[in-house]
Structures are given as structure tokens and as C-alpha cells.
Write an enzyme that holds these catalytic residues in place. Structure first.
Site, PDB file in Angstrom:
ATOM      1  N   ASN A  15       1.984   1.407   3.280  1.00 40.24           N
ATOM      2  CA  ASN A  15       3.326   1.929   3.046  1.00 40.24           C
ATOM      3  C   ASN A  15       3.972   1.207   1.866  1.00 40.24           C
ATOM      4  O   ASN A  15       3.282   0.588   1.055  1.00 40.24           O
ATOM      5  CB  ASN A  15       4.203   1.893   4.300  1.00 40.24           C
ATOM      6  CG  ASN A  15       5.084   3.124   4.401  1.00 40.24           C
ATOM      7  OD1 ASN A  15       5.728   3.527   3.452  1.00 40.24           O
ATOM      8  ND2 ASN A  15       5.098   3.733   5.581  1.00 40.24           N
TER       9      ASN A  15
ATOM     10  N   HIS B  54       0.862   1.143  -0.564  1.00 36.53           N
ATOM     11  CA  HIS B  54      -0.489   0.986  -0.011  1.00 36.53           C
ATOM     12  C   HIS B  54      -1.310  -0.078  -0.738  1.00 36.53           C
ATOM     13  O   HIS B  54      -2.512   0.095  -0.978  1.00 36.53           O
ATOM     14  CB  HIS B  54      -1.232   2.317  -0.030  1.00 36.53           C
ATOM     15  CG  HIS B  54      -0.664   3.348   0.885  1.00 36.53           C
ATOM     16  ND1 HIS B  54       0.026   3.039   2.033  1.00 36.53           N
ATOM     17  CD2 HIS B  54      -0.672   4.722   0.818  1.00 36.53           C
ATOM     18  CE1 HIS B  54       0.404   4.156   2.641  1.00 36.53           C
ATOM     19  NE2 HIS B  54       0.008   5.187   1.927  1.00 36.53           N
TER      20      HIS B  54
ATOM     21  N   HIS C  74      -5.735   5.707   6.892  1.00 40.75           N
ATOM     22  CA  HIS C  74      -4.997   6.834   6.311  1.00 40.75           C
ATOM     23  C   HIS C  74      -5.759   8.153   6.489  1.00 40.75           C
ATOM     24  O   HIS C  74      -5.794   8.979   5.566  1.00 40.75           O
ATOM     25  CB  HIS C  74      -4.730   6.568   4.832  1.00 40.75           C
ATOM     26  CG  HIS C  74      -3.537   7.288   4.273  1.00 40.75           C
ATOM     27  ND1 HIS C  74      -3.519   8.659   4.096  1.00 40.75           N
ATOM     28  CD2 HIS C  74      -2.335   6.842   3.853  1.00 40.75           C
ATOM     29  CE1 HIS C  74      -2.353   9.016   3.567  1.00 40.75           C
ATOM     30  NE2 HIS C  74      -1.611   7.937   3.421  1.00 40.75           N
TER      31      HIS C  74
ATOM     32  N   GLU D 178      -0.182   7.226  10.752  1.00 41.20           N
ATOM     33  CA  GLU D 178      -0.587   5.915  10.273  1.00 41.20           C
ATOM     34  C   GLU D 178       0.120   4.837  11.086  1.00 41.20           C
ATOM     35  O   GLU D 178       1.289   4.549  10.862  1.00 41.20           O
ATOM     36  CB  GLU D 178      -0.254   5.766   8.794  1.00 41.20           C
ATOM     37  CG  GLU D 178      -0.815   6.872   7.912  1.00 41.20           C
ATOM     38  CD  GLU D 178      -0.061   6.975   6.598  1.00 41.20           C
ATOM     39  OE1 GLU D 178       0.117   5.932   5.922  1.00 41.20           O
ATOM     40  OE2 GLU D 178       0.391   8.088   6.251  1.00 41.20           O
TER      41      GLU D 178
END
Length: 331
Positions: free
Chosen positions: A80, A106, A176, A290
Site C-alpha cells: 500500500n 507497494h 496481491h 489484500e
């Protein structure tokens, strides 16, 4: 490439630009069959009991290098977003690689999804991969040693994450995978339930603003099973504060998935930003759940901490359990 075409002895998948060999391993317990790549510790395929592949994946390493949107990969060092690509830890400010406007997403430009992991062990029903992230990689402090294990447990895939560091750092790992329980088509007809009474409102850059907000009376209320496309045109990319787990059902096939986790949140993303001009998949081809700590936690002391210190071990586990309707008996 189907799972059936890849025997366990045939693990070569390609050669990365730096010369590292990328392996492909298949897990099979008679109920689930999962293909895992050492590039990004990626779930390439996940076939449930009726043989349907329920995740989005790519056929070649070249595709993963150039047409990838984190399909099935482990993302890190921080899954994130971290606002403006910076945070302060123990009085020192760290500046990260930015790759999402002015923010870091990420793990940055070359996150864990773009690294070749080491296959520590590969057995018929489980595989363990590891990665060494050096101090300063993408701006993060501390040398981080990460281990991820995928294990089949009946109709479930369990993912266990572990990490240790030699200096204070922040860690937030997740997988993911994009799920499509129909095997193809548009996921806006999928029905989702998320056991969360709060979610994180975000600004235009998808950075949390303010306190977690109640979902009641909003388009973010998935406490009862709700069709993805019923509200907001199905466009979700938000973190939910979990009380329990989440479930997804494809009404057409009857297939369902239950997600349970040790994490405090889940990012629900409906794949609406996928572009079939850049990848093999168009908008809403798959949805993500996620499991993770909250976005921008290093800048939000009011959020659950993502700090990892020497002598501690980062531990996280998530299980995806699949249900497939029984076929009617012949005759």
C-alpha cells in the site's frame, strides 16, 4: 500455460534481466493446484477443486517484466501507500522511492514483486521462499530478511509471512492476487461480505485522511453480502478495519472464497484501473482482498504500528478457503 502441462521436474520459467533463474513450482493436494513463481513470490495460477483457475496470471516472464500489475505477487517492503514517500522513525526522516504520483506504493520502483526470491524448499503441498532486502533499498532502513510460505490445507491456501531486521524499519507484507471466481469475465456480479464496521476515507492520492469512519449508511457497508457493482459503479480501492474475515461468492458458478487473517485490515480493490492495452486484462477482470496493516501507518501514530526492531519477528498469516458446489450424481 495450464498447471497440468508443467511437471514438478520442469521448474525453469525464464531468466531475469540480471541473469537470475526464475523457477515455477506446482503445489497439488488433490483439491487445490497452485503454481508459484520465484519472481515476486508470485501465485501464477490457482485451480480449485473443479479445475477452474480463479486468479489472474501471466504466461511468460516477459509479461511479468513488462505487463504486470502486481498479479499474484508479494508486495513489500511496505504494501500500500506511504504519503509523499517519506516517514520519520526514531527521529530520523527516511525518503523512499516514489512511484505513485508523489507517494510510494507497494515498496517503490523495484519492490519485492520485482525481485527473484530464493526457493528454500519445495514440497508437493508447500513451498518456502526467502528474500534479502539490503539496508537502504528503495530508501528503507535496515537489512530485512523475509520468508514466505505457501501451504495447501485441504480446500485452503495458507500464506505465512516472517521477517527480521538488523535495524529499526517498517514492514507491511501482503499478496496481491486478483481473484475471479467465475474464471473469466467481469467481477462486478460477485457478491462480497467484509466483516468490518469501519473503513479508511482517503484523499485523491488514496492516502487516509482523518479517523476510520463507520461504514453504516455508506457505499462501503459490506457487513451484509453485497454485489460489487451495486454501488459506486463497483469502483473500490479502500482499506477496511476488520472485525473478522471476508467472503466472496460468484452467484453464477456457486464458487466462494473465505478470507481469514491475523492482519487488522484488508484493502478491497476491484481492478477497475486495469487496462487491456497495457496488460492482458481489462477493468474489473479480478478483485483483490489484500490483508495488511493500514496504508501510511508510518506517518500515523494512531494506526496499528508497522515498526519492526532488531530482536523482534514480523509474523502474519492469511488463509484463502474455497468452496465449490458438488456436481450432481450421474444417472
Amino acid at each position: 500455460m495450464s498447471i497440468e502441462s508443467a511437471g514438478r521436474e520442469d521448474v525453469f520459467f525464464g531468466t531475469a534481466p540480471d541473469g537470475e533463474t526464475v523457477e515455477r513450482h506446482v503445489l497439488d493436494n488433490g483439491r487445490l493446484r497452485v503454481a508459484v513463481l520465484s519472481y515476486g513470490a508470485t501465485i501464477q495460477r490457482l485451480e480449485v477443486a473443479d479445475g477452474t483457475n480463479v486468479v489472474l496470471g501471466l504466461d511468460t516472464l516477459e509479461d511479468y517484466l513488462h505487463r504486470n500489475r502486481y498479479f499474484g505477487s508479494v508486495v513489500g517492503r511496505y504494501g500500500n501507500r506511504i504519503a509523499r514517500g517519506r516517514f520519520t522513525l526514531d527521529g530520523t526522516e527516511y525518503r523512499l522511492a516514489v512511484n505513485d504520483g508523489e507517494h510510494s506504493l507497494h515498496g517503490g520502483v523495484r519492490g519485492f514483486d520485482k525481485r527473484v526470491w530464493r526457493v528454500e524448499s519445495a514440497e508437493p503441498e508447500q513451498i518456502t521462499l526467502s528474500l534479502l532486502s539490503p539496508d537502504g533499498e528503495e530508501g528503507y532502513p535496515g537489512t530485512l530478511r523475509v520468508r514466505v510460505r505457501y501451504r495447501l490445507e485441504g480446500d485452503a491456501l495458507r500464506i505465512d509471512y516472517r521477517a527480521v531486521t538488523d535495524a529499526p524499519t517498517v514492514v507491511n507484507l501482503t499478496n496481491h492476487s486478483y481473484f475471479n471466481l467465475a474464471g473469466s469475465g467481469d467481477v462486478r456480479g460477485h457478491v462480497v461480505r467484509i466483516d468490518a464496521d469501519r473503513y479508511l476515507p482517503v484523499d485523491e492520492g488514496k492516502i487516509p485522511v482523518g479517523d476510520p469512519a463507520p461504514v453504516a449508511g455508506t457505499p462501503f457497508d459490506f457487513t451484509a453480502p453485497t454485489e460489487v457493482g451495486a454501488r459506486l459503479e463497483g469502483r473500490y480501492d479502500h482499506c477496511f478495519v476488520l472485525r473478522g474475515g471476508a467472503t466472496v461468492t460468484d452467484p453464477g458458478s456457486g464458487r466462494s472464497m473465505e478470507v481469514t487473517t491475523t492482519e487488522p485490515g484488508v484493502q478491497f480493490y476491484t481492478g477497475h484501473m486495469l487496462d487491456d492495452r497495457a496488460t492482458p486484462y481489462g477493468p474489473f477482470a479480478g478483485l483483490c482482498l489484500e490483508t495488511q496493516h493500514f496504508p501510511d501507518s508510518p506517518n500515523r501514530p494512531d494506526f496499528p504500528s508497522t515498526v519492526l526492531r532488531p530482536g523482534e519477528e514480523y509474523r502474519s498469516s492469511t488463509t484463502y478457503r474455497f468452496t465449490v458446489p458438488s456436481r450432481p450424481a450421474d444417472g
